[in-house]
Design an enzyme around this catalytic site. Structure first.
Site, PDB file in Angstrom:
ATOM      1  N   GLN A   1      -8.446  19.813   8.481  1.00  0.00           N
ATOM      2  CA  GLN A   1      -7.325  18.953   8.845  1.00  0.00           C
ATOM      3  C   GLN A   1      -7.828  17.572   9.266  1.00  0.00           C
ATOM      4  OE1 GLN A   1      -4.213  19.573   8.443  1.00  0.00           O
ATOM      5  NE2 GLN A   1      -3.851  21.771   8.585  1.00  0.00           N
TER       6      GLN A   1
ATOM      7  N   CYS B   1       2.893  22.756   4.943  1.00  0.00           N
ATOM      8  CA  CYS B   1       2.939  21.295   4.818  1.00  0.00           C
ATOM      9  C   CYS B   1       4.057  20.852   3.896  1.00  0.00           C
ATOM     10  CB  CYS B   1       1.592  20.771   4.317  1.00  0.00           C
ATOM     11  SG  CYS B   1       1.106  21.430   2.704  1.00  0.00           S
TER      12      CYS B   1
ATOM     13  N   CYS C   1       0.837  -1.200   0.000  1.00  0.00           N
ATOM     14  CA  CYS C   1       0.000   0.000   0.000  1.00  0.00           C
ATOM     15  C   CYS C   1       0.872   1.250   0.000  1.00  0.00           C
ATOM     16  CB  CYS C   1      -0.901  -0.017   1.240  1.00  0.00           C
ATOM     17  SG  CYS C   1      -1.917   1.466   1.433  1.00  0.00           S
TER      18      CYS C   1
END
Length: 460
Positions: A291, A417, A86
Site C-alpha cells: 500500500q 478498492c 495532470c
C-alpha cells in the site's frame, strides 16, 4: 462537420448553460440535459456553468468547462500548479470534508445500485490529518520534448506527459529522488523511450521510500539491458539521492503500457528496503505490491483486525495476501493464518517478512486463490473460522466466492478498492448465507477519487 446524432439532446461542440447535479465516482461533475448525463471535470454540485460538449455517446457524453457562473462552497483553489493538466489527482479543487463525503457516497450508491440495499450501515470515511505528501512510491514515465528528457504524469485521458518538478501527494524524499534522477539522466543524455517507434532507453523512473526507515530504492525501467554510462549514473545516484539504499534496473522490451518487465537486476545496494506498519517490519523488493499510504494502511489494517474479531483458536485464510502484510497483522491474535497469492515473488517476500517479525503461525502458498483454497480444504482438511479477501479492482473470482460460501466461516472480511465490484460480490455472499453488517470507507488516496473500504460479513 461532425456527424449529428439526432436521437441525442446534445451535439458535439455545442455550448450549453448547465447546472451540476452530482459527481461521478471519478470526481467529474454530472449535468443532465433532458435526462442525458454530461460529465464535466473540474465542476462541483450546485455550480452553474457554460460547458462545451466534446464527446457524445449513446448513454452519456463529456463536456469541457468553459466558464463557471456560480461557485460551490465546497470549492478550494488547487495548490498544485499543474493540477488542471495532470491526471494524477482529480479532487484537489474540492475541500477535504467534501472529499470524504463523496467517498462514503460511492459505497452507499454502489450498495443501492448492485444490491438494492439502503439499510447497510456505511460509516463516515476515515480521513488523514495531513492529506498531502503521503505516497511512499512514485512511478514516473519519461518522454522527450524539444530534444530534452521530461518526466511527470500522464495528462487526463491521454499518454501526453505533463512535466513535473514537484508532486504534492508524493513523500518528500521520493519526490526529491525523482527530480535528482531526472537531472542525472539529462546530464548523461540518456534518450527517453518513444512509444510510437519503440526506440529509446529509459521508460520509467521509480522511487520507493520507507517512511520510518528512511531507506530509498531507485529503479530505472529500461527498454533493454543496455544503459549507457551505467557506472557513472549509479555513482551519481549514490552521491546525490538522500537515503539511497538500493539501485535497481528493470528491463521491459515489450510494446506495452505495463510498467515492469520480468527481468530485474540489482545495480547497487540491497534487494530490499524496509517499511513499517504498526509494530511490524516489511521488506519490500523492487516489484512487490505494498500500500502506498503507510499512515492510512495502519488504519485500514486495524479495521480489518477489528472486523475479523479473532479468538486465539481461530484459523484464518487470507486470499490475495500479497507480501503477507494483512496475514502478519492478524497472526498475533489467531491460532493459524494461511495466505495465498498468485505472484511467486510476493510469496517469497511474505515468507521473508514472517521471519523478519519472528512470526511462525503463518503459512504461504503460491497460486490462484480460487484454486488453492478449495485444494486446502479437500486435500489438507483446512477449515477457516475467518476468511479475509483483498482482491484487485475486478473483485473476487466467482469460484472463490462459492468456495468461501461452502467453507462456511463464521466471519468474512472484505477489503476493496472498487465499490462497484465490492457490492456485486457482497450480493453473491449475501445470497450464500451471509449478513453484510457494516462498511468502513478509508481515504487511502487523498486528492484523488479512489476509495478503499472494509466490510464485515457474518454467517446468518
Amino acid at each position: 462537420m461532425p456527424k449529428k446524432q439526432p436521437n441525442l439532446p446534445v451535439q458535439k461542440n455545442e455550448r450549453l448553460d448547465v447546472t451540476i447535479q452530482d459527481l461521478t465516482h471519478e470526481g467529474a461533475g454530472v449535468a443532465k440535459v433532458d435526462g442525458y448525463p454530461l460529465f464535466v471535470p473540474d465542476t462541483l454540485p450546485g455550480e452553474k456553468a457554460d460547458v462545451k460538449v466534446v464527446k457524445t455517446g449513446k448513454n452519456f457524453g463529456f463536456g469541457r468547462l468553459m466558464e463557471r457562473h456560480t461557485t460551490s462552497g465546497q470549492r478550494v483553489d488547487p495548490p498544485c500548479p499543474i493540477y488542471h493538466w495532470c491526471g494524477g489527482c482529480q479532487l484537489q479543487h474540492m475541500n477535504q470534508d467534501a472529499q470524504l463525503t463523496l467517498k462514503r457516497e460511492q459505497a452507499v450508491n454502489a450498495l443501492h445500485k448492485y444490491m438494492n440495499r439502503a439499510d447497510i450501515p456505511v460509516h463516515e470515511t476515515i480521513g488523514m490529518d495531513e492529506p498531502w505528501a503521503y505516497r511512499n512510491k512514485a512511478q514516473v514515465p519519461v518522454a522527450e520534448r524539444d530534444g530534452e528528457l521530461i518526466a511527470g504524469f500522464f495528462a487526463k485521458r491521454s499518454h501526453h506527459i505533463v512535466d513535473m518538478d514537484h508532486c504534492l501527494i508524493q513523500g518528500d524524499q521520493n519526490d526529491a529522488a525523482i527530480q535528482v534522477v531526472k537531472n542525472i539522466l539529462k546530464r548523461y543524455e540518456i534518450r527517453p523511450y518513444d512509444e510510437a517507434s519503440g526506440r529509446g532507453v529509459i521508460r520509467h523512473i521509480v522511487a520507493r521510500n520507507g517512511r520510518l526507515s528512511g531507506e530509498t530504492m531507485v529503479m530505472l525501467v529500461t527498454n533493454g539491458k543496455e544503459l549507457p554510462h551505467k557506472k557513472q549514473i549509479v555513482e551519481a545516484i549514490r552521491r546525490e539521492v538522500t537515503g539511497i539504499h538500493s539501485i535497481v534496473q528493470n528491463i521491459n522490451t515489450k510494446k506495452t503500457n505495463v510498467i515492469y518487465g520480468e527481468q530485474t537486476e540489482i545495480l547497487w545496494g540491497e534487494k530490499y528496503i524496509e517499511e513499517r506498519i504498526g509494530n511490524l517490519r516489511f521488506a519490500l523488493s523492487p516489484r512487490s505490491f505494498f500500500q502506498v499510504n503507510p499512515v492510512q494502511t495502519e488504519a485500514l489494517y486495524e479495521k480489518i483486525r477489528e472486523f475479523a474479531d479473532l479468538r486465539r483458536t481461530d484459523t484464518v485464510i487470507d486470499a490475495y495476501c500479497g507480501i503477507g502484510s494483512i496475514s502478519l497483522f492478524l497472526a498475533e491474535q489467531a491460532r493459524k493464518v494461511y495466505g495465498v497469492e498468485v505472484v511467486g515473488d510476493a510469496i517469497s517476500d511474505a515468507r521473508k517478512n514472517a521471519k523478519l517479525n519472528h512470526i511462525s503461525n503463518v503459512e504461504f502458498s503460491v497460486g490462484k486463490a480460487e484454486e488453492v483454497v478449495p485444494w486446502w480444504r479437500a486435500a489438507l482438511g483446512i477449515e477457516a473460522d475467518v476468511i479475509v479477501v483483498d482482491p484487485p479492482r475486478k473483485g473476487c473470482d466467482e469460484k472463490l466466492l462459492q468456495t468461501m460460501i461452502e467453507m462456511n466461516p463464521d466471519r468474512i472480511v472484505y477489503a476493496s478498492c472498487n465499490p462497484a465490484t465490492l457490492a456485486r460480490d457482497l450480493g453473491i455472499l449475501s445470497d450464500g448465507g451471509y449478513d453484510v453488517k457494516e462498511v468502513q470507507p478509508v481515504d487511502m488516496f487523498p486528492q484523488t477519487a479512489h476509495v478503499e473500504s472494509v466490510t464485515q460479513l457474518v454467517r446468518r
